[in-house]
Motif scaffolding. Structure first.
Motif, PDB file in Angstrom:
ATOM      1  N   THR A  98       0.429  -1.301  -0.232  1.00  0.00           N
ATOM      2  CA  THR A  98      -0.040   0.053   0.238  1.00  0.00           C
ATOM      3  C   THR A  98       0.696   1.218  -0.402  1.00  0.00           C
ATOM      4  N   THR A  99       1.778   1.439   1.026  1.00  0.00           N
ATOM      5  CA  THR A  99       1.959   2.904   1.167  1.00  0.00           C
ATOM      6  C   THR A  99       3.842   2.432   0.458  1.00  0.00           C
ATOM      7  N   GLY A 100       3.983   1.169  -0.640  1.00  0.00           N
ATOM      8  CA  GLY A 100       5.408   1.864  -1.572  1.00  0.00           C
ATOM      9  C   GLY A 100       4.341   1.177  -2.655  1.00  0.00           C
ATOM     10  N   LEU A 101       3.919   0.241  -3.324  1.00  0.00           N
ATOM     11  CA  LEU A 101       3.445  -0.188  -4.779  1.00  0.00           C
ATOM     12  C   LEU A 101       2.614   0.976  -4.589  1.00  0.00           C
ATOM     13  N   GLY A 102       1.636   0.714  -3.881  1.00  0.00           N
ATOM     14  CA  GLY A 102       0.780   1.766  -3.846  1.00  0.00           C
ATOM     15  C   GLY A 102       0.679   3.043  -4.751  1.00  0.00           C
ATOM     16  N   THR A 103       1.440   4.036  -4.203  1.00  0.00           N
ATOM     17  CA  THR A 103       2.298   5.322  -4.859  1.00  0.00           C
ATOM     18  C   THR A 103       2.328   4.817  -6.397  1.00  0.00           C
ATOM     19  N   MET A 104       3.038   3.625  -6.631  1.00  0.00           N
ATOM     20  CA  MET A 104       3.531   3.704  -8.173  1.00  0.00           C
ATOM     21  C   MET A 104       2.242   3.130  -8.768  1.00  0.00           C
ATOM     22  N   ARG A 105       1.924   2.612  -8.278  1.00  0.00           N
ATOM     23  CA  ARG A 105       0.379   2.657  -9.722  1.00  0.00           C
ATOM     24  C   ARG A 105      -0.473   3.833  -9.162  1.00  0.00           C
ATOM     25  N   MET A 106      -0.313   4.698  -8.034  1.00  0.00           N
ATOM     26  CA  MET A 106      -1.339   5.618  -8.577  1.00  0.00           C
ATOM     27  C   MET A 106      -0.358   6.440  -9.725  1.00  0.00           C
ATOM     28  N   LEU A 107       1.193   6.252  -9.628  1.00  0.00           N
ATOM     29  CA  LEU A 107       2.013   7.383 -10.789  1.00  0.00           C
ATOM     30  C   LEU A 107       1.634   7.236 -11.800  1.00  0.00           C
ATOM     31  N   GLU A 108       1.280   5.015 -11.956  1.00  0.00           N
ATOM     32  CA  GLU A 108       0.977   4.394 -13.113  1.00  0.00           C
ATOM     33  C   GLU A 108      -0.023   5.007 -14.042  1.00  0.00           C
ATOM     34  N   ALA A 109      -1.009   4.740 -13.198  1.00  0.00           N
ATOM     35  CA  ALA A 109      -2.192   5.189 -13.599  1.00  0.00           C
ATOM     36  C   ALA A 109      -2.869   6.472 -13.882  1.00  0.00           C
ATOM     37  N   ILE A 110      -2.379   7.271 -13.338  1.00  0.00           N
ATOM     38  CA  ILE A 110      -2.171   8.895 -14.679  1.00  0.00           C
ATOM     39  C   ILE A 110      -1.766   9.406 -14.826  1.00  0.00           C
ATOM     40  N   ARG A 111       0.247   7.973 -15.593  1.00  0.00           N
ATOM     41  CA  ARG A 111       0.504   8.254 -17.078  1.00  0.00           C
ATOM     42  C   ARG A 111      -0.307   7.151 -18.322  1.00  0.00           C
ATOM     43  N   THR A 112      -0.693   6.646 -17.393  1.00  0.00           N
ATOM     44  CA  THR A 112      -2.118   5.674 -18.897  1.00  0.00           C
ATOM     45  C   THR A 112      -2.962   6.222 -19.210  1.00  0.00           C
ATOM     46  N   CYS A 113      -3.986   7.038 -17.979  1.00  0.00           N
ATOM     47  CA  CYS A 113      -4.475   8.189 -18.753  1.00  0.00           C
ATOM     48  C   CYS A 113      -4.134   8.800 -19.113  1.00  0.00           C
ATOM     49  N   GLY A 114      -3.212   9.000 -19.773  1.00  0.00           N
ATOM     50  CA  GLY A 114      -2.226  10.271 -20.188  1.00  0.00           C
ATOM     51  C   GLY A 114      -2.310  11.510 -20.338  1.00  0.00           C
ATOM     52  N   MET A 115      -2.540  11.988 -18.525  1.00  0.00           N
ATOM     53  CA  MET A 115      -2.766  13.027 -17.650  1.00  0.00           C
ATOM     54  C   MET A 115      -1.436  13.132 -16.922  1.00  0.00           C
ATOM     55  N   GLU A 116      -0.271  12.968 -17.693  1.00  0.00           N
ATOM     56  CA  GLU A 116       0.775  13.333 -16.773  1.00  0.00           C
ATOM     57  C   GLU A 116       1.511  15.136 -17.427  1.00  0.00           C
ATOM     58  N   LYS A 117       1.004  15.408 -18.414  1.00  0.00           N
ATOM     59  CA  LYS A 117       1.100  16.672 -18.379  1.00  0.00           C
ATOM     60  C   LYS A 117       0.420  17.690 -17.738  1.00  0.00           C
ATOM     61  N   THR A 118      -1.315  17.473 -16.752  1.00  0.00           N
ATOM     62  CA  THR A 118      -1.818  18.202 -16.647  1.00  0.00           C
ATOM     63  C   THR A 118      -2.192  17.806 -15.519  1.00  0.00           C
ATOM     64  N   CYS A 119      -1.734  16.790 -15.151  1.00  0.00           N
ATOM     65  CA  CYS A 119      -1.772  17.091 -13.232  1.00  0.00           C
ATOM     66  C   CYS A 119      -1.121  17.133 -12.741  1.00  0.00           C
ATOM     67  N   ARG A 120      -1.346  17.467 -11.386  1.00  0.00           N
ATOM     68  CA  ARG A 120      -0.064  17.566 -10.574  1.00  0.00           C
ATOM     69  C   ARG A 120      -0.509  16.583  -9.475  1.00  0.00           C
ATOM     70  N   PHE A 121       0.654  16.275  -8.790  1.00  0.00           N
ATOM     71  CA  PHE A 121       0.491  15.373  -7.592  1.00  0.00           C
ATOM     72  C   PHE A 121       1.506  15.407  -6.754  1.00  0.00           C
ATOM     73  N   TYR A 122       0.951  14.928  -5.131  1.00  0.00           N
ATOM     74  CA  TYR A 122       1.391  15.462  -4.379  1.00  0.00           C
ATOM     75  C   TYR A 122       1.046  14.005  -3.636  1.00  0.00           C
ATOM     76  N   GLN A 123       2.454  13.536  -3.372  1.00  0.00           N
ATOM     77  CA  GLN A 123       3.192  12.534  -2.289  1.00  0.00           C
ATOM     78  C   GLN A 123       2.979  12.847  -0.961  1.00  0.00           C
ATOM     79  N   ALA A 124       2.548  11.842  -0.383  1.00  0.00           N
ATOM     80  CA  ALA A 124       2.813  12.054   1.765  1.00  0.00           C
ATOM     81  C   ALA A 124       3.942  11.244   1.928  1.00  0.00           C
ATOM     82  N   SER A 125       4.862  11.992   1.594  1.00  0.00           N
ATOM     83  CA  SER A 125       6.127  11.308   2.480  1.00  0.00           C
ATOM     84  C   SER A 125       6.294  11.556   3.301  1.00  0.00           C
TER      85      SER A 125
END
Length: 408
Positions: A98-125
């Motif tokens: 959840t804490t590690g791979l979950g973040t990767m899944r979120m990032l990849e979902a953004i890219r899969t949806c073609g939103m990597e240039k339009t969507c801003r992403f905050y990660q709770a480190s």
């Protein structure tokens, strides 16, 4: 145009404060919530009809992509995680998923949806990245040395964000947040455990408080201040990583002392290590004891953040000029805020001189008034019980209908 934000972990402490902040700023707010046989939305009940909730889980990549594709958010705040350090030793694999791979899944979902240039992403480190600290205080350049499965998972997520930022040009930020607390903090976290126990002792419902390592030192701030920093990170011209802290360090023992003092007790410490106890000077009764079961297999002794970069660089333009971020609520005010809530929940009053005893500003107003009002309203059932109010939600009909069916 009105911005759209998606928050994972919206039912948590930070998620609820962030949702409130974004609503105040005119956002269309969406949140991902895990399906449960019981309602777990108490922190957002007061804004339930103003937000849109979607079932999802950081373990389900296809679901995340579907939600993001449907909402097309301008900003995503990834706050969901298995976030309890002690529990991460007992559930290391789930924490990593959840804490590690979950973040990767979120990032990849953004890219899969073609939103990597339009969507801003905050990660709770997390400050748990520093673990066995290499320097005091810790900055954005301090080497990491995590000392728990939780810290290791957060380290994976931290570098995933940097990698996607550099590889795909994503506006992705890591907020390295040091400990932040509030009246909404979960009951198993040490600060909430302390304030709730003090209230229960004052109400005659508990004999003593049991704690683990009293010497652990942390940099504690108020969650409401810290979620403002999360929002401000995504309003900058360029993405970056920031330490968010107060720059003030306090041990578990000192925080316990502070809370009892505000509540009208004077604690005297006797003994050493596992035999150390906190005694009420007035009665001689033991109010605090050490229980080794709360020790971690690998301790993090001290965390102290240097947030100078955030205070210097992180700002937003307002109608009154530039507004810079800074922690506005001091540690003693945080303790008073949490105690005010817990004492109210247990139907006891703080002493009249509580603010004076805790050196709290006379004009300081508790931030938990809304929580207490909502709690009383739910207990009275003035608008029907929680399940009835939720089934009436018109913001997200599909979610409301499913909840109504679950209640039926």
């Amino acid at each position: 145009m009105r911005k759209t934000a998606l928050i994972t972990g919206i039912t948590g402490q930070d998620g609820s404060y962030l949702a409130e902040l974004l609503l105040e700023k005119g956002y269309d707010v969406h949140g991902i919530i895990r399906r449960s046989s019981s309602f777990n939305t108490s922190r957002i009940d007061h804004i339930y009809d103003q937000i849109n909730l979607h079932y999802g889980d950081l373990l389900d990549a296809s679901n995340l992509a579907a939600v993001i594709s449907r909402i097309r958010p301008d900003e995503i705040y990834n706050l969901a995680a298995q976030s309890h350090v002690k529990v991460s030793f007992e559930m290391p694999e789930y924490t990593g998923e959840t804490t590690g791979l979950g973040t990767m899944r979120m990032l990849e979902a953004i890219r899969t949806c073609g939103m990597e240039k339009t969507c801003r992403f905050y990660q709770a480190s997390s400050s748990e990245l520093y673990g066995k600290v290499h320097e005091i205080p810790q900055t954005e350049l301090t080497p990491f040395y995590p000392r728990s499965p939780y810290g290791v998972a957060k380290l994976y997520a931290f570098w995933a964000v940097k990698n996607y930022r550099e590889s795909y040009g994503m506006f992705a930020c890591n907020g390295i947040l040091f400990n932040h607390e509030s009246p909404r903090r979960g009951g198993t976290f040490v600060t909430k455990k302390i304030t709730a126990a003090v209230a229960r002792i004052a109400a005659g419902k508990l004999d003593r408080l049991e704690l683990g390592n009293l010497d652990s030192k942390r940099d504690w701030g108020h969650a409401r201040d810290f979620v403002k920093a999360q929002w401000m990170m995504l309003q900058q011209d360029t993405p970056d990583d920031f330490v968010i802290s107060t720059g003030v360090e306090c041990s578990v023992r000192e925080f316990t002392d502070m809370c009892f003092k505000i509540a009208g007790y004077e604690i005297e410490w006797k003994g050493k290590d596992e035999n150390e106890v906190g005694i009420d000077k007035a009665t001689g009764e033991i109010l605090v004891a050490v229980n080794p079961k709360y020790y971690r297999p690998c301790e993090v002794e001290t965390l102290l953040g240097d947030c100078s970069k955030a205070k210097k660089q992180m700002c937003v333009n307002t109608k009154d000029g530039q507004e810079f971020w800074y922690p506005s609520i001091a540690l003693n005010e945080l303790a008073y805020d949490m105690l005010f809530y817990d004492f109210s929940v247990h139907n006891v009053d703080l002493p009249n001189d509580a603010k004076e005893r805790g050196n709290v500003r006379e004009d300081f107003q508790p931030t938990c008034i809304n929580e207490l009002a909502e709690r009383k309203r739910c207990l009275r059932g003035s608008d029907g019980d929680i399940s009835t109010r939720k089934s009436k939600s018109s913001v997200n009909p599909e979610f409301a209908q499913s909840e109504a069916r679950a209640v039926a």
